[in-house]
Design a protein around this motif. Structure first.
Motif: not given
Length: 130
Positions: A36, A41-43, A45, A48-49, A94, A97-98
């Motif tokens: 990641y 990737g956004s830390w 995000i 949050l996920l 995306v 990342h997910l």
């Protein structure tokens, strides 16, 4: 005819085996977090996920059997690996990342001893009793 003896949830993985499975989870979590980071990737995000798969615990509102099934769908490596393969094959950022966030969650859970659930109750897992 071969007979199979049922092994109780609390005795399914003992001692060294459970420790190896927990270490395996830690390694998966570390690798997913490293991937990641490498993907940029956004830390925010990620934060949050990371706990999103735990929403699957809501399946227990329908009882132990349905709860275990729903929980296990969200905590098996099958889903995030499938999404990761699809993301890799199609350059779907995306999805990549997910997939890594989901893998990190599962790995952390396994490292902490939270395994796949048996229908006998939330505390009965493939890593032993929670």
């Amino acid at each position: 005819m071969t007979q199979f003896r049922h092994i109780s949830a609390e005795h399914s993985t003992l001692g060294t085996i459970a420790q190896v499975l927990r270490l395996e989870g830690l390694i998966i979590a570390a690798a997913a977090i490293a991937f990641y980071w490498q993907m940029g990737g956004s830390w925010l995000i990620f934060a949050l996920l990371i706990l999103m798969p735990d929403v699957m615990m809501s399946g227990y509102l329908a009882g132990n059997r349905i709860g275990a099934l729903v929980y296990n769908l969200g905590h098996s490596y099958i889903g995030p690996v499938a999404i990761g393969v699809l993301a890799f094959a199609t350059n779907w950022t995306v999805g990549a990342h997910l997939s890594t966030i989901w893998l990190a969650h599962i790995g952390m859970d396994r490292a902490l001893g939270y395994g796949l659930k048996y229908a006998t109750g939330f505390d009965d897992t493939h890593l032993g009793r929670v």
